[in-house]
Design an enzyme around this catalytic site. Structure first.
Site, PDB file in Angstrom:
ATOM      1  N   TYR A 271     -10.282  -1.407  -3.802  1.00  0.00           N
ATOM      2  CA  TYR A 271      -9.329  -0.446  -4.390  1.00  0.00           C
ATOM      3  C   TYR A 271      -8.919  -0.913  -5.786  1.00  0.00           C
ATOM      4  CZ  TYR A 271      -4.712   1.619  -5.224  1.00  0.00           C
ATOM      5  OH  TYR A 271      -3.625   2.232  -5.792  1.00  0.00           O
TER       6      TYR A 271
ATOM      7  N   LYS B 114      -9.437   0.638  -9.736  1.00  0.00           N
ATOM      8  CA  LYS B 114      -8.389   0.869 -10.740  1.00  0.00           C
ATOM      9  C   LYS B 114      -8.740   0.158 -12.048  1.00  0.00           C
ATOM     10  CE  LYS B 114      -5.912   3.565  -8.176  1.00  0.00           C
ATOM     11  NZ  LYS B 114      -5.790   4.992  -8.497  1.00  0.00           N
TER      12      LYS B 114
ATOM     13  N   HIS C 167      -2.717  -3.445  -8.228  1.00  0.00           N
ATOM     14  CA  HIS C 167      -3.810  -4.110  -7.522  1.00  0.00           C
ATOM     15  C   HIS C 167      -5.055  -4.293  -8.388  1.00  0.00           C
ATOM     16  CE1 HIS C 167      -1.451  -4.376  -3.954  1.00  0.00           C
ATOM     17  NE2 HIS C 167      -1.081  -3.124  -4.150  1.00  0.00           N
TER      18      HIS C 167
ATOM     19  N   ARG D 199       9.564  -7.976  -2.022  1.00  0.00           N
ATOM     20  CA  ARG D 199       8.831  -7.930  -3.295  1.00  0.00           C
ATOM     21  C   ARG D 199       9.213  -6.716  -4.143  1.00  0.00           C
ATOM     22  NH1 ARG D 199       4.107  -5.090  -3.468  1.00  0.00           N
ATOM     23  NH2 ARG D 199       2.460  -5.677  -4.925  1.00  0.00           N
TER      24      ARG D 199
END
Ligand code: NAD
Length: 267
Positions: free
Chosen positions: A132, A136, A109, A174
């Protein structure tokens, strides 16, 4: 005695991999702010923003595996404190304690607004899909500056979808491209434990899925050779090749779109 500290050890990834990392001559120190009542082993109950607790837990460690964090979208204040301040505190403590190697649990993400097709030209460029994801991307930047400043070996691993097996739904989705198996996660940790080369290493943490969305060369360069394959897993289960997702879909998957507003806690 080799010593590995795992933060967030009570979480999904931590509690799966810790038993698989046990070796003769190796000590695992398991840190979490919520230690399960039935936990066995060498646990430290502390938050990753507690500098004193981190200093004590990391003393004498060879490697830190930093998993602690909020693993989904949340309010900015929580993301900032747990994921960004927490990562800074862990890296500072690792530097102060002379820990040579750190594995940072980054995420797909951090790059969710790219598609798999985009990765050919942008294999590691951040393009977060959420706050979020921003945390990262910040984690990766923190890893980079600590590695460059202090000569530490830091691996930021963009974990894709960590699951026991890739079948989350009745039909393959996915995860056939994004699955990271427990055994491959352990291979990644072992590669970091053995890493001699200083610097910041940004790698995709994903199994060797035949879908082949993710560039694996950077991982191989640090000795991470994933071996599991979600396509093969479905072939073994169903006896036929599953339908495959499109390379043009956003990597973000379910993290964007209706029902997932920016900065609002999931669930
Ligand atoms: N599971 C995945 O597929 C996936 C994918 C990409 C990235 N990641 C990252 O990997 C890491 C682990 O993921 P997970 O699925 O095990 O998540 P999880 O939520 O199951 O585990 C996280 C652990 O961190 C602990 N924690 C949270 N805040 C803390 C704090 N302030 N101090 C100490 N401990 C704290 C929690 O108690 C929990 O045990 C996370 O950083 C997540 O963002 C996971």
């Amino acid at each position: 005695m080799q010593s590995i500290v795992i933060t967030g050890a009570a979480g999904r990834i931590g509690r799966t991999i810790a038993p698989l990392l046990e070796r003769e001559g190796r000590r695992l120190v398991l840190l979490d702010h919520e230690v399960p009542a039935d936990a066995t082993g060498d646990w430290v109950e502390a938050t990753v923003t507690d500098r004193d607790a981190l200093a004590a837990a990391l003393a004498g460690a060879d490697t830190v595996v930093h998993l602690a964090g909020i693993p989904v979208e949340d309010e900015w204040e929580s993301i900032l404190s747990t994921n960004i301040d927490g990562t800074h505190a862990v890296l500072s403590a690792a530097h102060d304690a002379g820990v040579g190697r750190v594995l940072l649990a980054s995420s797909i993400h951090a790059a969710g607004y790219w598609s798999a097709a985009d990765l050919h030209d942008h294999p590691f460029e951040p393009r977060p899909d959420t706050l979020y994801g921003v945390s990262k991307a910040a984690m990766e930047a923190l890893g980079s500056v600590f590695a460059d400043r202090f000569g530490m070996s830091i691996v930021s691993a963009r974990i894709c979808t960590f699951l026991e097996h890739p079948a989350v739904d009745a039909v393959p989705g996915r995860t056939i491209a994004t699955w990271l198996s427990p055994a491959d996660m352990v291979r990644l940790v072992e590669a970091v434990v053995a890493l001699e080369e200083p610097g910041h290493h940004l790698v995709w943490a994903v199994s060797a899925n035949a879908q082949g969305w993710f560039p694996l060369e950077a991982g191989r360069a640090i000795g991470f050779e994933p071996q599991d394959d979600a396509v093969q897993w479905f072939l073994d289960r169903d006896g036929r090749t599953p339908d495959l997702p499109s390379r043009d879909d956003l990597l973000a998957g379910g993290f964007v779109g209706d029902g997932h507003p920016l900065g609002e806690r999931w669930g």
